[in-house]
Design a protein around this motif. Structure first.
Motif, mmCIF file in Angstrom:
data_model
loop_
_atom_site.group_PDB
_atom_site.id
_atom_site.type_symbol
_atom_site.label_atom_id
_atom_site.label_comp_id
_atom_site.label_asym_id
_atom_site.label_seq_id
_atom_site.Cartn_x
_atom_site.Cartn_y
_atom_site.Cartn_z
ATOM 1 N N HIS A 201 -14.028 34.136 -24.884
ATOM 2 C CA HIS A 201 -12.791 35.536 -24.680
ATOM 3 C C HIS A 201 -11.298 34.840 -24.212
ATOM 4 N N GLY A 202 -11.039 33.537 -24.513
ATOM 5 C CA GLY A 202 -10.046 33.301 -23.467
ATOM 6 C C GLY A 202 -10.349 32.834 -21.823
ATOM 7 N N ARG A 203 -10.903 33.125 -21.243
ATOM 8 C CA ARG A 203 -11.482 33.082 -19.585
ATOM 9 C C ARG A 203 -13.111 32.254 -19.486
ATOM 10 N N LEU A 204 -12.191 31.454 -18.664
ATOM 11 C CA LEU A 204 -13.463 31.088 -17.784
ATOM 12 C C LEU A 204 -13.946 31.894 -17.209
ATOM 13 N N ASP A 302 -14.801 45.504 -24.352
ATOM 14 C CA ASP A 302 -13.941 45.868 -25.402
ATOM 15 C C ASP A 302 -12.632 45.179 -24.623
ATOM 16 N N GLN A 303 -12.862 44.810 -23.427
ATOM 17 C CA GLN A 303 -12.083 43.559 -23.224
ATOM 18 C C GLN A 303 -12.608 42.282 -22.806
ATOM 19 N N GLY A 304 -13.677 42.072 -22.625
ATOM 20 C CA GLY A 304 -13.835 40.490 -23.335
ATOM 21 C C GLY A 304 -14.334 39.630 -21.930
ATOM 22 N N PHE A 305 -15.244 40.978 -21.301
ATOM 23 C CA PHE A 305 -15.992 40.875 -20.323
ATOM 24 C C PHE A 305 -17.293 41.080 -19.796
ATOM 25 N N PRO A 306 -18.111 40.023 -19.681
ATOM 26 C CA PRO A 306 -19.644 40.055 -19.830
ATOM 27 C C PRO A 306 -20.152 41.097 -18.810
ATOM 28 N N ASP A 307 -21.171 42.053 -19.614
ATOM 29 C CA ASP A 307 -21.855 42.762 -18.901
ATOM 30 C C ASP A 307 -23.541 42.928 -19.184
#
Length: 323
Positions: A201-204, A302-307
């Motif tokens: 999602h555009g992040r490392l 929804d922000q593309g962060f892992p849960d």
């Protein structure tokens, strides 16, 4: 009655699962801390019953004669690499073991068949306790991330990153990414270790483990924009709270040393980690063999962060027959 979910593999700490060409490979610390062994299977669940092949064993003398810790298997530009830490003795000096980081390589198609090279030490500017190396490729460059003690900084270890010039050689000076600063990173010991990187999602995203290796052990998270420079410490943000910690309801304690893989159909990201099922540890937790390997799905918000959810929920069940 224990509510603990069944582990994928018992008594394997610091687990690492690599998918390559449709095959899953597993490597981890063994309770005797004396060798490197690899398993392979067509499925993740099949790793539970897959035979373990020893590809390297510690010598009786020299700087690698004790405490073989936290191996990881990678495939870099056609070369298999195992990163691991080893010590010259079990002596503790100034509160720390004397580990250094090493790599062995293999150019064969099958890493289990070998042959493997002799270990080469990974040199860093600091001559100090270091371990838990991992690597990732981003935009055509290979990066190396590890944990190391800085004599000028209180605590056991911090996290560092450097670009690789080759599988066993850094291309330039390292950048310090994180030091233990929050209360949950300093329970028992001041520790940042066990890094692993996932690009989504555009992040490392970089997970790491913190605190002592008992029920206080937990997982933290750093992240950086994929367009930023991974070697710039200001590119990275840090979660002020742990993202995975002990799940007392399910009797999963001290989850940590996490890594990542994907499901067989490629649709689900999976977290690989170790944990214990009890807190009554006799003596130093390092000599308790019952850190087991678990695998669970990662969900994305929804922000593309892992849960990562709770440590003991949605655990992958091991296969009953060898695969």
């Amino acid at each position: 009655m224990s509510l603990s979910p069944e582990p994928l593999i018992e008594q394997r700490a610091d687990p690492w699962i690599l998918e390559h060409a449709g095959c899953y490979y597993f490597i981890a610390s063994v309770p005797d801390y004396d060798r490197l062994e690899i398993r392979a299977a067509d499925t993740i669940a099949g790793l539970a019953k897959a035979p373990a092949t020893t590809v390297w064993r510690k010598p009786d003398t020299g700087p690698l004669r004790e405490l073989i810790w936290a191996p990881e298997l990678h495939h870099l530009d056609g070369v298999w690499v195992i990163y691991f830490a080893a010590a010259p003795s079990r002596e503790i000096v100034d509160g720390l073991f004397q580990h250094r980081m090493y790599a062995i390589t293999c150019t064969a198609a099958d890493p289990i068949a070998g042959p493997w090279s002799e270990p080469q030490r990974i040199e860093t500017p600091l001559e100090s306790f270091c371990l838990d190396a991992t690597t990732f490729c981003h935009r055509g460059r290979h990066y190396y991330v590890w944990a190391q003690k800085d004599p000028e900084i209180a605590g056991n270890s911090n996290l560092y990153i450097a670009e690789l010039a080759g599988p066993d050689r850094l291309a330039g000076p390292p950048t310090r990414l994180s030091v233990p600063e929050y209360e949950w990173e300093k329970r028992g010991f001041l520790v940042n270790e066990g890094p692993a990187v996932l690009k989504r999602h555009g992040r490392l995203f970089l997970t790491y483990s913190a605190s002592a290796t008992d029920e206080n052990y937990c997982v933290g998270l750093l992240w950086a924009d994929a367009d930023s420079d991974p070697l710039d410490a200001t590119s990275w943000s840090k979660s002020p709270t742990p993202v995975l910690e002990s799940d007392t309801e399910r009797h999963i304690f001290g989850p940590g040393h996490s890594g990542f893989t994907t499901s067989e159909d490629g649709t689900t990201d999976l977290l690989v980690y170790h944990a214990r099922t009890y807190t009554d540890i006799q003596g130093d937790p390092l000599w308790d063999p019952n850190r087991h390997t678990y695998v669970k799905p990662i969900r994305w918000d929804d922000q593309g962060f892992p849960d990562f959810g709770r440590a003991g929920e949605d655990t992958l069940v091991p296969a009953r027959d060898a695969q």
